[in-house]
Design a protein around this motif. Structure first.
Motif, PDB file in Angstrom:
ATOM      1  N   ALA A 142      -1.297  -0.357  -7.258  1.00 30.35           N
ATOM      2  CA  ALA A 142      -0.467  -0.219  -8.514  1.00 30.35           C
ATOM      3  C   ALA A 142      -1.329   0.285  -9.642  1.00 30.35           C
ATOM      4  N   THR A 184      -1.753  -3.676  -3.471  1.00 29.51           N
ATOM      5  CA  THR A 184      -0.375  -4.229  -4.174  1.00 29.51           C
ATOM      6  C   THR A 184      -0.107  -5.343  -3.312  1.00 29.51           C
ATOM      7  N   SER A 231       6.118  -1.378  -5.887  1.00 30.39           N
ATOM      8  CA  SER A 231       6.755  -1.726  -6.908  1.00 30.39           C
ATOM      9  C   SER A 231       8.223  -1.252  -7.079  1.00 30.39           C
ATOM     10  N   PHE A 248       7.700  -9.345 -10.973  1.00 30.61           N
ATOM     11  CA  PHE A 248       7.598  -8.198 -10.285  1.00 30.61           C
ATOM     12  C   PHE A 248       8.106  -8.295  -8.980  1.00 30.61           C
ATOM     13  N   ALA A 273       8.971  -6.262  -5.528  1.00 31.31           N
ATOM     14  CA  ALA A 273       8.266  -5.029  -4.784  1.00 31.31           C
ATOM     15  C   ALA A 273       8.783  -5.122  -3.455  1.00 31.31           C
TER      16      ALA A 273
END
Ligand code: DGJ
Length: 341
Positions: free
Chosen positions: A255, A282, A287, A302, A304
Motif C-alpha cells: 500500500a 498489506t 484497500s 481501514f 480491505a
C-alpha cells in the motif's frame, strides 16, 4: 432441506448471540448466518445506520448477481438487505461476464437521493467507464442512470490504445467517492489505463462531473504515472489522506498513502503505511475504504479485501483500526481481533 439448513444456521447464530469484535481475515457471517457477500466494500452512514455495499460474488467473479447491501448499527453485526443494484439493472455488456466493481454510495442532502457510482467494464476491461445509479432509499433498488468516462484530457495518448481514450475519454476503473465537509462530492479513480489517479468534483446532484471542467480547479491528476488503484480517501483535521494499492490484479501488494491540504492537490506521497509482518502485501489484502470510527475523532478503520483469486466468493474482509499520528503519519498494524474503543 435448504430451508431446514438455513433455519439451523439461524438458530445457531442466534444461540451464539451478537458479535462483539472484529476478526480480520476470518469468515464474517451476517445476522442470518450466511457469509457476507459485499466485496470492495463501501460504507454509508445515514441516520444512525451503517450501510455496507459491495460486489456479491456468490456465483463467482464478474457481475453475476449485482451489488448487495447490508445494514448495521454497531459495525459488528450486519443484516442482509438484499441486492441494491441487481446485475440486470446495467446494460447487457456489464452483466454476467461483464464487470460491475467497487460501487460506492453517497447521500445527496439537496436532492434527497442516494447516488451510487461504480466501475463498469467488459470482460477484457477495455470499456473502463463510470456507471451511475440513484435510489430513494439506502437499500435501493437503485435505478441506472447511465455510463460514461467523466474526463477527456490529452495526457499524451498512446499510439495503440485498446481503450480508445482519445475518442471516448480517459478510462475509469478502481474508484471511490468522497463527500467533503462543505457538501461537495468527489470521485477518485484510476485513469489513463490505470497509470494516473484522477480526482473529479461532482455536480450538485452527484450524478456527473462538475462542468465546465478546469484542471486544478474542478479536477486533478495525482500520483501521475504511479500505477496505483483501490483508492481510499478520508479527511482529518482539515487535511486529506489517500491510501492506494499497487496494480497487480487480485494479488496483494504494498500500500501507499499521500496527504494534501487542498483536495485537488498538490499531494505529498508518504510511503507505505503498513508495518510489521506481511506489510509488503498489506497483510495479504487490498484497500477499499476508510471509515471514521464512530464518535472517535482521529481514529479510523481501514477496510480491505483479502482476495482468493481461485475462489473469489471466498475472499475475506480485513478491517484494521488506525489513527493519524503527529506529522500526518499513519501506521497500519495487523491485529487478530479487536473491538471499537
Ligand atoms: C484489481 C482491482 O482492484 C479489482 O477491483 C479488480 O478489478 C481486479 N484488479 C481484477 O483483476
Amino acid at each position: 432441506m435448504k430451508t431446514l439448513i438455513s433455519f439451523m444456521i439461524a438458530l445457531s447464530v442466534w444461540a451464539q448471540g451478537p458479535r462483539r469484535e472484529f476478526t480480520p481475515g476470518e469468515v464474517w457471517l451476517d445476522t442470518a448466518g450466511q457469509p457476507i457477500q459485499a466485496h470492495s466494500a463501501g460504507i454509508l452512514l445515514h441516520r444512525g445506520v451503517y450501510y455496507w455495499y459491495g460486489e456479491d460474488k456468490t456465483l463467482g467473479n464478474f457481475n453475476r448477481t449485482g451489488i448487495s447491501v447490508y445494514s448495521s448499527k454497531d459495525l459488528y453485526n450486519w443484516k442482509r438487505e438484499g441486492v441494491a443494484l441487481p446485475k440486470d439493472s446495467v446494460p447487457a455488456q456489464f452483466r454476467e461476464t461483464g464487470v460491475c466493481e467497487r460501487a460506492k454510495v453517497l447521500y445527496n442532502a439537496r436532492t434527497k437521493k442516494f447516488v451510487m457510482w461504480m466501475h463498469l467494464d467488459d470482460k477484457p476491461y477495455a470499456v473502463a467507464s463510470a456507471g451511475v445509479a440513484v435510489a430513494d432509499q439506502a437499500t435501493g433498488p437503485f435505478r441506472f442512470v447511465g455510463y460514461s468516462r467523466p474526463v477527456r484530457f490529452d495526457f499524451g495518448y498512446p499510439e495503440k490504445d485498446r481503450t480508445n481514450q482519445r475518442e471516448l475519454g480517459n478510462t475509469y476503473r478502481d474508484m471511490n467517492l468522497f463527500l467533503d465537509t462543505d457538501g461537495k462530492a468527489y470521485a477518485f479513480y484510476a485513469s489513463e489505463d490505470n497509470w494516473t489517479m484522477y480526482i473529479v468534483r461532482l455536480n450538485a446532484e452527484f450524478t456527473g462531473p462538475e462542468m465546465p471542467q478546469v484542471e486544478g480547479k474542478t479536477w486533478a491528476r495525482i500520483l501521475v504515472k504511479q500505477m496505483r488503484e483501490a483508492p481510499a480517501p478520508f479527511k482529518h483535521n482539515g487535511k486529506y489522506f489517500l491510501i492506494t494499492s499497487g496494480c497487480t490484479g487480485w494479488k496483494p501488494n504494498r500500500a501507499g498513502y499521500a496527504v494534501a491540504t487542498n483536495i485537488l492537490g498538490p499531494w505529498t506521497e508518504k510511503g507505505d503505511p503498513s508495518v510489521g509482518a506481511e506489510a509488503e502485501t498489506t497483510f495479504r489484502s487490498q484497500s477499499t475504504f476508510v471509515l471514521p470510527m464512530p464518535g472517535r475523532p482521529g481514529k479510523f478503520i481501514f477496510l480491505a479485501d483479502r482476495w482468493n483469486e481461485k475462489q473469489l466468493e471466498d475472499s475475506r474482509y480485513v478491517w484494521l483500526p488506525f489513527e493519524v499520528g503527529p506529522g500526518d503519519t499513519i501506521e497500519l498494524k495487523w491485529v487478530d481481533r479487536w473491538q471499537l474503543p
